[in-house]
Enzyme design. Structure first.
Site, short mmCIF file in Angstrom:
data_model
loop_
_atom_site.label_atom_id
_atom_site.label_comp_id
_atom_site.label_asym_id
_atom_site.label_seq_id
_atom_site.Cartn_x
_atom_site.Cartn_y
_atom_site.Cartn_z
N GLU A 1 -3.20 0.09 -3.23
CA GLU A 1 -4.17 -0.45 -2.77
C GLU A 1 -5.47 0.37 -2.57
OE1 GLU A 1 -4.04 -2.51 1.65
OE2 GLU A 1 -4.57 -0.63 1.79
N ASP B 1 0.87 -1.12 0.02
CA ASP B 1 0.06 -0.01 -0.06
C ASP B 1 1.00 1.16 0.09
OD1 ASP B 1 0.97 -0.25 2.49
OD2 ASP B 1 -0.76 0.48 3.49
P1 0O2 Z 1 -2.08 3.08 7.09
O1 0O2 Z 1 -1.60 3.95 8.48
O2 0O2 Z 1 -3.42 3.25 6.87
O3 0O2 Z 1 -1.22 2.96 5.89
P2 0O2 Z 1 -0.29 -5.11 5.94
O4 0O2 Z 1 -0.81 -4.05 4.74
O5 0O2 Z 1 0.48 -6.12 5.32
O6 0O2 Z 1 0.34 -4.43 7.21
P3 0O2 Z 1 -2.50 -6.38 6.44
O7 0O2 Z 1 -3.33 -6.64 7.83
O8 0O2 Z 1 -2.21 -7.58 6.06
O9 0O2 Z 1 -1.52 -5.47 6.85
O10 0O2 Z 1 -3.25 -5.81 5.17
P4 0O2 Z 1 -4.65 -5.18 5.61
O11 0O2 Z 1 -5.30 -5.56 6.55
O12 0O2 Z 1 -5.08 -5.27 4.04
O13 0O2 Z 1 -4.59 -3.70 5.96
C1 0O2 Z 1 -3.94 -2.76 5.17
C2 0O2 Z 1 -4.59 -1.25 5.73
O14 0O2 Z 1 -6.08 -1.67 5.91
C3 0O2 Z 1 -3.88 -0.70 6.73
O15 0O2 Z 1 -3.00 0.08 6.46
C4 0O2 Z 1 -5.06 0.23 7.19
O16 0O2 Z 1 -5.05 1.40 6.55
C5 0O2 Z 1 -6.37 -0.60 7.05
N1 0O2 Z 1 -6.61 -1.38 8.39
C6 0O2 Z 1 -6.47 -2.79 8.48
N2 0O2 Z 1 -7.07 -3.19 9.56
C7 0O2 Z 1 -7.26 -2.14 10.23
C8 0O2 Z 1 -7.93 -1.79 11.49
O17 0O2 Z 1 -8.18 -2.69 12.32
N3 0O2 Z 1 -8.24 -0.54 11.78
C9 0O2 Z 1 -8.01 0.36 10.99
N4 0O2 Z 1 -8.27 1.76 11.23
N5 0O2 Z 1 -7.56 0.22 9.75
C10 0O2 Z 1 -7.09 -1.09 9.39
P5 0O2 Z 1 -1.57 0.14 7.54
O18 0O2 Z 1 -0.18 0.07 6.75
O19 0O2 Z 1 -1.80 -0.65 8.65
O20 0O2 Z 1 -2.03 1.72 7.97
#
Ligand code: 0O2
Length: 267
Positions: free
Chosen positions: A140, A73
């Site tokens: 993303e 992302d």
């Molecule tokens: P930011 O600061 O928004 O960029 P990963 O992407 O591999 O770290 P994962 O869990 O495999 O993590 O991917 P996922 O679930 O697709 O999450 C990607 C993004 O979704 C996150 O980016 C958040 O923007 C959002 N997200 C996922 N889970 C949550 C949650 O529980 N609460 C909130 N508010 N947002 C969530 P980043 O990089 O974590 O953060």
């Protein structure tokens, strides 16, 4: 890694985000121009900051070499919809496009996260043109309702504040707020048709009024001024009545008058 290199790597992502915002806003316009309800309410986007990339590499414990392949992302687009049904419509729209290729998808709407987070994620490949030629990037796309966005924004800020140490009572509050959001989205879906009808007729009225005013302005340049002032007075009267049918009829008549003047000016 040098600061100059960061910029070189992240620049194409900025281009991708800017282009995609324009493209998704254009979809909203296309719906509006035909007087139809748009499943997209708002579009925003961002490129991950260097500090956030560093934080992620630390959290996931990878070194920065080739970080583009490790972070999905770097470019993020967020599409906000009014209703849950619209989310799936937007997913379909994206899948049918030839300028984005879906790499993977995560349905956190039917499978919400433990935190209560709900949203639909698509990882897509998107090409940008740079001075060095075509570059394929990953973007993303997060698609969620206004209500889901409200919850995620607040929860994200609290996560940032407390890191891994969110107090129990706040976690509980967030969890019950997530339930309330779920119910709110469901309730709104029940009245979706009514709301869409109201919004459609608002857009149709706005389009007719814009057409009428353009016609009046154009007539003012070529027709007798007193006649045009009378037409404008008639328009205000009909507008105040608030009758759609009458407004549409008036617009049709005005189209005929305008066409007549155009034909005369071509002679
Ligand atoms: P930011 O600061 O928004 O960029 P990963 O992407 O591999 O770290 P994962 O869990 O495999 O993590 O991917 P996922 O679930 O697709 O999450 C990607 C993004 O979704 C996150 O980016 C958040 O923007 C959002 N997200 C996922 N889970 C949550 C949650 O529980 N609460 C909130 N508010 N947002 C969530 P980043 O990089 O974590 O953060």
């Amino acid at each position: 890694m040098e600061i100059q290199l960061w910029r070189e790597i992240l620049d194409p992502y900025n281009l991708a985000v800017n282009e995609l915002i324009v493209k998704f806003n254009h979809i909203i316009d296309e719906y509006k121009h035909v007087g139809a309800y748009s499943p997209i309410e708002q579009v925003t986007g961002r490129v991950k900051t260097i500090s956030s990339i560093l934080e992620k590499s630390q959290k996931k414990n990878f070194d920065l070499e080739g970080f583009e392949e490790k972070i999905d992302d770097i470019a993020g687009i967020r599409i906000i919809c009014q209703f849950v049904e619209d989310i799936y419509k937007v997913v379909d729209i994206i899948k049918r496009r030839s300028d984005m290729r879906v790499k993977s998808e995560k349905d956190y709407i039917n499978h919400k996260k433990e935190s209560g987070y709900r949203s639909y994620h698509l990882a897509v490949y998107y090409d940008v043109e740079t001075l060095k030629g075509k570059k394929e990037l990953q973007v993303e796309i997060q698609i969620r309702t206004l209500a889901m966005n409200f919850w995620a924004t607040i929860e994200h800020s609290l996560q940032y504040k407390y890191k891994q140490n969110m107090p129990e009572h706040i976690t509980e509050r967030l969890s019950s707020a997530a339930e309330a959001i779920l119910i709110l989205d469901r309730e709104m879906s029940v009245v979706r048709d009514e709301i869409m009808d109201a919004q459609n007729s608002f857009t149709i009225k706005a389009n007719i009024v814009a057409d009428i005013l353009t016609n009046i302005q154009n007539l003012y340049k070529v027709a007798n001024k007193q006649d045009v002032i009378k037409i404008q007075d008639d328009f205000f009267r009909i507008y105040q009545n608030g009758d759609h049918e009458q407004l549409m009829q008036f617009n049709k008549e005005l189209d005929i008058i305008s066409a007549r003047y155009r034909a005369q000016s071509l002679r």
